[in-house]
Design an enzyme around this catalytic site. Structure first.
Site, PDB file in Angstrom:
ATOM      1  N   LYS A 294       0.820  -1.210   0.000  1.00 49.74           N
ATOM      2  CA  LYS A 294       0.000   0.000   0.000  1.00 49.74           C
ATOM      3  C   LYS A 294       0.857   1.266   0.000  1.00 49.74           C
ATOM      4  O   LYS A 294       2.064   1.211   0.330  1.00 49.74           O
ATOM      5  CB  LYS A 294      -0.920  -0.024   1.229  1.00 49.74           C
ATOM      6  CG  LYS A 294      -1.944  -1.168   1.178  1.00 49.74           C
ATOM      7  CD  LYS A 294      -2.940  -1.079   2.319  1.00 49.74           C
ATOM      8  CE  LYS A 294      -4.014  -2.150   2.177  1.00 49.74           C
ATOM      9  NZ  LYS A 294      -5.108  -1.997   3.165  1.00 49.74           N
TER      10      LYS A 294
ATOM     11  N   GLU B 259      -8.866 -11.003  -8.304  1.00 45.03           N
ATOM     12  CA  GLU B 259      -7.967  -9.872  -8.044  1.00 45.03           C
ATOM     13  C   GLU B 259      -6.718  -9.924  -8.927  1.00 45.03           C
ATOM     14  O   GLU B 259      -6.223  -8.874  -9.369  1.00 45.03           O
ATOM     15  CB  GLU B 259      -7.594  -9.834  -6.560  1.00 45.03           C
ATOM     16  CG  GLU B 259      -8.804  -9.485  -5.703  1.00 45.03           C
ATOM     17  CD  GLU B 259      -8.503  -9.323  -4.217  1.00 45.03           C
ATOM     18  OE1 GLU B 259      -9.344  -8.747  -3.515  1.00 45.03           O
ATOM     19  OE2 GLU B 259      -7.427  -9.784  -3.760  1.00 45.03           O
TER      20      GLU B 259
ATOM     21  N   ASN C  98      -2.278  -0.184   6.821  1.00 48.31           N
ATOM     22  CA  ASN C  98      -1.897  -1.509   7.329  1.00 48.31           C
ATOM     23  C   ASN C  98      -1.008  -2.300   6.371  1.00 48.31           C
ATOM     24  O   ASN C  98      -1.060  -3.522   6.309  1.00 48.31           O
ATOM     25  CB  ASN C  98      -3.149  -2.290   7.762  1.00 48.31           C
ATOM     26  CG  ASN C  98      -4.112  -2.515   6.616  1.00 48.31           C
ATOM     27  OD1 ASN C  98      -3.843  -2.100   5.492  1.00 48.31           O
ATOM     28  ND2 ASN C  98      -5.217  -3.183   6.887  1.00 48.31           N
TER      29      ASN C  98
ATOM     30  N   TYR D 228     -12.756  -2.520  -3.796  1.00 54.91           N
ATOM     31  CA  TYR D 228     -13.353  -2.403  -2.459  1.00 54.91           C
ATOM     32  C   TYR D 228     -14.885  -2.377  -2.511  1.00 54.91           C
ATOM     33  O   TYR D 228     -15.525  -1.880  -1.586  1.00 54.91           O
ATOM     34  CB  TYR D 228     -12.810  -1.155  -1.753  1.00 54.91           C
ATOM     35  CG  TYR D 228     -11.374  -1.314  -1.274  1.00 54.91           C
ATOM     36  CD1 TYR D 228     -11.008  -2.387  -0.447  1.00 54.91           C
ATOM     37  CD2 TYR D 228     -10.394  -0.398  -1.628  1.00 54.91           C
ATOM     38  CE1 TYR D 228      -9.693  -2.538  -0.012  1.00 54.91           C
ATOM     39  CE2 TYR D 228      -9.073  -0.549  -1.184  1.00 54.91           C
ATOM     40  CZ  TYR D 228      -8.738  -1.616  -0.385  1.00 54.91           C
ATOM     41  OH  TYR D 228      -7.441  -1.774   0.056  1.00 54.91           O
TER      42      TYR D 228
ATOM     43  N   HIS E  79      -2.327  -5.320   1.204  1.00 61.92           N
ATOM     44  CA  HIS E  79      -3.590  -6.012   0.919  1.00 61.92           C
ATOM     45  C   HIS E  79      -3.222  -7.437   0.517  1.00 61.92           C
ATOM     46  O   HIS E  79      -2.239  -7.645  -0.194  1.00 61.92           O
ATOM     47  CB  HIS E  79      -4.338  -5.350  -0.244  1.00 61.92           C
ATOM     48  CG  HIS E  79      -5.424  -6.240  -0.776  1.00 61.92           C
ATOM     49  ND1 HIS E  79      -6.665  -6.334  -0.179  1.00 61.92           N
ATOM     50  CD2 HIS E  79      -5.429  -7.134  -1.804  1.00 61.92           C
ATOM     51  CE1 HIS E  79      -7.384  -7.230  -0.821  1.00 61.92           C
ATOM     52  NE2 HIS E  79      -6.660  -7.736  -1.821  1.00 61.92           N
TER      53      HIS E  79
HETATM   54  P1  TYD Z   1     -11.127  -5.673   4.706  1.00 59.44           P
HETATM   55  O1  TYD Z   1     -11.323  -6.296   3.344  1.00 59.44           O
HETATM   56  O2  TYD Z   1     -12.239  -5.816   5.709  1.00 59.44           O
HETATM   57  O3  TYD Z   1      -9.790  -6.186   5.446  1.00 59.44           O
HETATM   58  P2  TYD Z   1      -8.442  -6.897   4.918  1.00 59.44           P
HETATM   59  O4  TYD Z   1      -7.594  -5.840   4.240  1.00 59.44           O
HETATM   60  O5  TYD Z   1      -7.778  -7.408   6.172  1.00 59.44           O
HETATM   61  O6  TYD Z   1      -8.853  -8.000   3.984  1.00 59.44           O
HETATM   62  O7  TYD Z   1     -10.889  -4.101   4.532  1.00 59.44           O
HETATM   63  C1  TYD Z   1     -10.151  -3.616   3.440  1.00 59.44           C
HETATM   64  C2  TYD Z   1      -9.393  -2.399   3.886  1.00 59.44           C
HETATM   65  O8  TYD Z   1     -10.282  -1.384   4.316  1.00 59.44           O
HETATM   66  C3  TYD Z   1      -8.477  -2.654   5.082  1.00 59.44           C
HETATM   67  O9  TYD Z   1      -7.243  -3.256   4.733  1.00 59.44           O
HETATM   68  C4  TYD Z   1      -8.326  -1.269   5.628  1.00 59.44           C
HETATM   69  C5  TYD Z   1      -9.671  -0.614   5.345  1.00 59.44           C
HETATM   70  N1  TYD Z   1     -10.542  -0.616   6.545  1.00 59.44           N
HETATM   71  C6  TYD Z   1     -10.664   0.558   7.291  1.00 59.44           C
HETATM   72  O10 TYD Z   1     -10.045   1.573   6.959  1.00 59.44           O
HETATM   73  N2  TYD Z   1     -11.468   0.554   8.403  1.00 59.44           N
HETATM   74  C7  TYD Z   1     -12.142  -0.555   8.804  1.00 59.44           C
HETATM   75  O11 TYD Z   1     -12.864  -0.493   9.845  1.00 59.44           O
HETATM   76  C8  TYD Z   1     -12.003  -1.762   8.041  1.00 59.44           C
HETATM   77  C9  TYD Z   1     -12.719  -3.030   8.460  1.00 59.44           C
HETATM   78  C10 TYD Z   1     -11.202  -1.745   6.917  1.00 59.44           C
END
Ligand code: TYD
Length: 153
Positions: A9, A126, A112, A49, A115
């Site tokens: 990211k 994807e 974080n 998303y 992805h």
């Molecule tokens: P998600 O697909 O639920 O998680 P992951 O990346 O672990 O598969 O969410 C996609 C992205 O959306 C996540 O990486 C960061 C963002 N996100 C937020 O900003 N706030 C939130 O409360 C959640 C659940 C996700």
């Protein structure tokens, strides 16, 4: 062998962590089948998303994912989709276990680091979304017998 999509990211690019994060996947024993830098558009992020489009943070994550280019990778290995999700850790970096990528490098639910595709169906969709067929390379690492038992791959 499975293939899965990982996106490094914008926070990872901005923090100078590209090499460190790629090393995590290499060290684990995954094979890099594709990698490129690309600047994601609002259109592709809306598709990527779509499962979050009713969430209040939908536009916020799309904006965060397009502040600079990202690096998209295709990693290959036995059970690669599950293995990569385990390496990534819980979505919120503050809850992710130490030792996982998010647990070691992230203080945020949004910023974080990576992805990672969450199922075989999602990985197939994807990978097609972010790569053309000729950008995924099918080759074998010559260390497979040091990585797996001969009936594992
Ligand atoms: P998600 O697909 O639920 O998680 P992951 O990346 O672990 O598969 O969410 C996609 C992205 O959306 C996540 O990486 C960061 C963002 N996100 C937020 O900003 N706030 C939130 O409360 C959640 C659940 C996700």
């Amino acid at each position: 062998m499975e293939k899965t999509l990982v996106i490094l990211k914008p926070c990872t690019i901005q923090r100078g962590l590209i090499g460190e994060i790629i090393s995590r996947f290499e060290r684990k024993g995954l094979c890099l089948a594709g990698m490129k830098m690309t600047w994601l558009t609002d259109e592709i992020l809306s598709e990527h998303y779509a499962h979050l489009k009713e969430k209040p943070f939908f536009q916020r994550i799309k904006d965060a994912m397009s502040v600079c280019p990202v690096i998209v990778c295709c990693w290959e290995g036995v059970d690669a989709i599950h293995v990569v999700r385990q390496l990534a850790g819980a979505t919120n970096g503050r809850n992710a276990q130490p030792g996982t990528i998010r647990g070691d490098y992230s203080m945020s639910v949004q910023e974080n680091i990576v992805h990672a595709s969450d199922s075989p169906e999602t990985a197939a969709i994807e990978l097609k979304r972010f790569f053309n067929d000729d950008e995924i390379f099918n080759y074998k690492m010559n260390n497979l017998l040091a990585l797996y038992a001969n009936d594992e791959f």
